[in-house]
Design a protein around this motif. Structure first.
Motif, mmCIF file in Angstrom:
data_model
loop_
_atom_site.group_PDB
_atom_site.id
_atom_site.type_symbol
_atom_site.label_atom_id
_atom_site.label_comp_id
_atom_site.label_asym_id
_atom_site.label_seq_id
_atom_site.Cartn_x
_atom_site.Cartn_y
_atom_site.Cartn_z
ATOM 1 N N LEU A 118 -28.555 18.231 -1.867
ATOM 2 C CA LEU A 118 -29.609 17.426 -1.258
ATOM 3 C C LEU A 118 -30.881 17.684 -2.047
ATOM 4 O O LEU A 118 -31.272 18.842 -2.251
ATOM 5 C CB LEU A 118 -29.798 17.837 0.206
ATOM 6 C CG LEU A 118 -31.027 17.326 0.953
ATOM 7 C CD1 LEU A 118 -31.025 15.807 1.048
ATOM 8 C CD2 LEU A 118 -31.087 17.954 2.338
ATOM 9 N N ARG A 119 -31.515 16.613 -2.516
ATOM 10 C CA ARG A 119 -32.785 16.743 -3.238
ATOM 11 C C ARG A 119 -33.865 16.013 -2.451
ATOM 12 O O ARG A 119 -33.686 14.857 -2.064
ATOM 13 C CB ARG A 119 -32.701 16.133 -4.635
ATOM 14 C CG ARG A 119 -32.060 17.009 -5.644
ATOM 15 C CD ARG A 119 -32.357 16.529 -7.065
ATOM 16 N NE ARG A 119 -31.574 17.290 -7.993
ATOM 17 C CZ ARG A 119 -30.473 16.838 -8.590
ATOM 18 N NH1 ARG A 119 -30.046 15.620 -8.369
ATOM 19 N NH2 ARG A 119 -29.816 17.614 -9.416
ATOM 20 N N LEU A 120 -34.972 16.697 -2.258
ATOM 21 C CA LEU A 120 -36.126 16.122 -1.583
ATOM 22 C C LEU A 120 -37.290 16.121 -2.565
ATOM 23 O O LEU A 120 -37.626 17.169 -3.127
ATOM 24 C CB LEU A 120 -36.495 16.964 -0.356
ATOM 25 C CG LEU A 120 -35.372 17.224 0.644
ATOM 26 C CD1 LEU A 120 -35.809 18.242 1.681
ATOM 27 C CD2 LEU A 120 -34.944 15.932 1.304
ATOM 28 N N PHE A 121 -37.879 14.974 -2.780
ATOM 29 C CA PHE A 121 -39.006 14.824 -3.695
ATOM 30 C C PHE A 121 -40.265 14.676 -2.844
ATOM 31 O O PHE A 121 -40.405 13.689 -2.119
ATOM 32 C CB PHE A 121 -38.817 13.598 -4.597
ATOM 33 C CG PHE A 121 -37.622 13.697 -5.501
ATOM 34 C CD1 PHE A 121 -37.777 14.068 -6.832
ATOM 35 C CD2 PHE A 121 -36.344 13.427 -5.028
ATOM 36 C CE1 PHE A 121 -36.674 14.165 -7.672
ATOM 37 C CE2 PHE A 121 -35.234 13.521 -5.868
ATOM 38 C CZ PHE A 121 -35.410 13.891 -7.193
ATOM 39 N N ILE A 122 -41.156 15.670 -2.921
ATOM 40 C CA ILE A 122 -42.354 15.667 -2.096
ATOM 41 C C ILE A 122 -43.558 16.022 -2.963
ATOM 42 O O ILE A 122 -43.414 16.332 -4.146
ATOM 43 C CB ILE A 122 -42.228 16.667 -0.914
ATOM 44 C CG1 ILE A 122 -42.175 18.114 -1.418
ATOM 45 C CG2 ILE A 122 -41.019 16.335 -0.047
ATOM 46 C CD1 ILE A 122 -42.275 19.155 -0.317
ATOM 47 N N GLY A 123 -44.729 16.010 -2.338
ATOM 48 C CA GLY A 123 -45.948 16.449 -3.004
ATOM 49 C C GLY A 123 -46.320 17.847 -2.542
ATOM 50 O O GLY A 123 -46.043 18.235 -1.406
ATOM 51 N N GLU A 124 -46.955 18.582 -3.410
ATOM 52 C CA GLU A 124 -47.336 19.953 -3.110
ATOM 53 C C GLU A 124 -48.287 20.039 -1.915
ATOM 54 O O GLU A 124 -48.309 21.034 -1.186
ATOM 55 C CB GLU A 124 -47.986 20.565 -4.350
ATOM 56 C CG GLU A 124 -48.193 22.040 -4.294
ATOM 57 C CD GLU A 124 -48.645 22.580 -5.644
ATOM 58 O OE1 GLU A 124 -48.237 23.692 -5.972
ATOM 59 O OE2 GLU A 124 -49.400 21.896 -6.367
ATOM 60 N N SER A 125 -49.070 19.005 -1.679
ATOM 61 C CA SER A 125 -50.034 19.034 -0.575
ATOM 62 C C SER A 125 -49.431 18.544 0.746
ATOM 63 O O SER A 125 -50.113 18.582 1.769
ATOM 64 C CB SER A 125 -51.266 18.195 -0.925
ATOM 65 O OG SER A 125 -50.915 16.831 -1.017
ATOM 66 N N ASP A 126 -48.181 18.110 0.754
ATOM 67 C CA ASP A 126 -47.534 17.657 1.995
ATOM 68 C C ASP A 126 -47.399 18.831 2.959
ATOM 69 O O ASP A 126 -47.062 19.950 2.549
ATOM 70 C CB ASP A 126 -46.156 17.062 1.719
ATOM 71 C CG ASP A 126 -46.218 15.759 0.948
ATOM 72 O OD1 ASP A 126 -47.309 15.148 0.897
ATOM 73 O OD2 ASP A 126 -45.177 15.351 0.396
ATOM 74 N N GLU A 127 -47.661 18.561 4.234
ATOM 75 C CA GLU A 127 -47.606 19.609 5.249
ATOM 76 C C GLU A 127 -46.771 19.189 6.450
ATOM 77 O O GLU A 127 -46.558 18.000 6.686
ATOM 78 C CB GLU A 127 -49.022 19.947 5.749
ATOM 79 C CG GLU A 127 -49.886 20.604 4.720
ATOM 80 C CD GLU A 127 -51.219 21.048 5.297
ATOM 81 O OE1 GLU A 127 -51.563 20.643 6.433
ATOM 82 O OE2 GLU A 127 -51.923 21.806 4.607
ATOM 83 N N HIS A 128 -46.341 20.200 7.202
ATOM 84 C CA HIS A 128 -45.664 19.990 8.490
ATOM 85 C C HIS A 128 -46.122 21.098 9.427
ATOM 86 O O HIS A 128 -45.973 22.290 9.116
ATOM 87 C CB HIS A 128 -44.141 20.028 8.318
ATOM 88 C CG HIS A 128 -43.413 19.913 9.617
ATOM 89 N ND1 HIS A 128 -43.350 18.731 10.312
ATOM 90 C CD2 HIS A 128 -42.769 20.828 10.361
ATOM 91 C CE1 HIS A 128 -42.668 18.927 11.421
ATOM 92 N NE2 HIS A 128 -42.308 20.197 11.476
ATOM 93 N N ASP A 129 -46.714 20.705 10.547
ATOM 94 C CA ASP A 129 -47.217 21.664 11.540
ATOM 95 C C ASP A 129 -48.135 22.724 10.927
ATOM 96 O O ASP A 129 -48.015 23.918 11.219
ATOM 97 C CB ASP A 129 -46.062 22.342 12.282
ATOM 98 C CG ASP A 129 -45.401 21.419 13.292
ATOM 99 O OD1 ASP A 129 -46.025 20.393 13.651
ATOM 100 O OD2 ASP A 129 -44.279 21.729 13.730
ATOM 101 N N GLY A 130 -49.033 22.292 10.029
ATOM 102 C CA GLY A 130 -50.029 23.195 9.471
ATOM 103 C C GLY A 130 -49.570 24.115 8.355
ATOM 104 O O GLY A 130 -50.324 24.968 7.909
ATOM 105 N N ARG A 131 -48.343 23.976 7.891
ATOM 106 C CA ARG A 131 -47.867 24.816 6.784
ATOM 107 C C ARG A 131 -47.343 23.890 5.689
ATOM 108 O O ARG A 131 -46.987 22.748 5.947
ATOM 109 C CB ARG A 131 -46.805 25.804 7.255
ATOM 110 C CG ARG A 131 -45.430 25.241 7.387
ATOM 111 C CD ARG A 131 -44.309 26.222 7.699
ATOM 112 N NE ARG A 131 -44.623 27.590 7.503
ATOM 113 C CZ ARG A 131 -44.172 28.583 8.270
ATOM 114 N NH1 ARG A 131 -43.376 28.319 9.271
ATOM 115 N NH2 ARG A 131 -44.497 29.820 8.012
#
Length: 114
Positions: free
Chosen positions: A10-23
């Motif tokens: 499974l590969r997830l492509f995200i941005g370094e600044s993406d957050e979830h619940d403050g982390r």
């Protein structure tokens, strides 16, 4: 010949600044994968990239981005990856998600994922 085990990557492509619940999102996903008991997870930081917005993120001098591209790779047997993906769907937002069937030649001392 080494026994090969079929698994799903499974590969997830995200941005370094993406957050979830403050982390940071990448940290939240890796911790969730560990708690879920997936076989492995790795976060890779890209030197350059762009996504749906076509906004270029790069480490070039004079334009240091604080939102570098990240790829999170998670591996386990297909059913467990699919269950993990269903459980984390709300966390993922607009990230790109890919699934790939792979052959595992070695994992730990016994060589398998089971």
């Amino acid at each position: 010949m080494t026994d090969l085990t079929e698994a799903t990557l499974l590969r997830l492509f995200i941005g370094e600044s993406d957050e979830h619940d403050g982390r940071p999102l990448h940290e939240a996903i890796v911790l969730k994968a560990r708690a879920f008991g997936l076989a492995g997870a790795t976060v890779l930081r890209g030197a350059a990239g762009y996504g749906r917005s076509s906004r270029l993120h790069t480490t070039k001098i004079l334009r240091l981005s604080d939102d570098m591209p990240l790829v999170i790779e998670l591996i386990d047997v297909g059913d467990r990856i699919e269950a993990f993906l269903a459980e984390t769907n709300a966390m993922l937002g607009s990230c790109l998600v890919t699934l790939e069937t792979v052959k595992v030649a070695r994992y730990g001392h016994d060589g398998g994922l089971t």
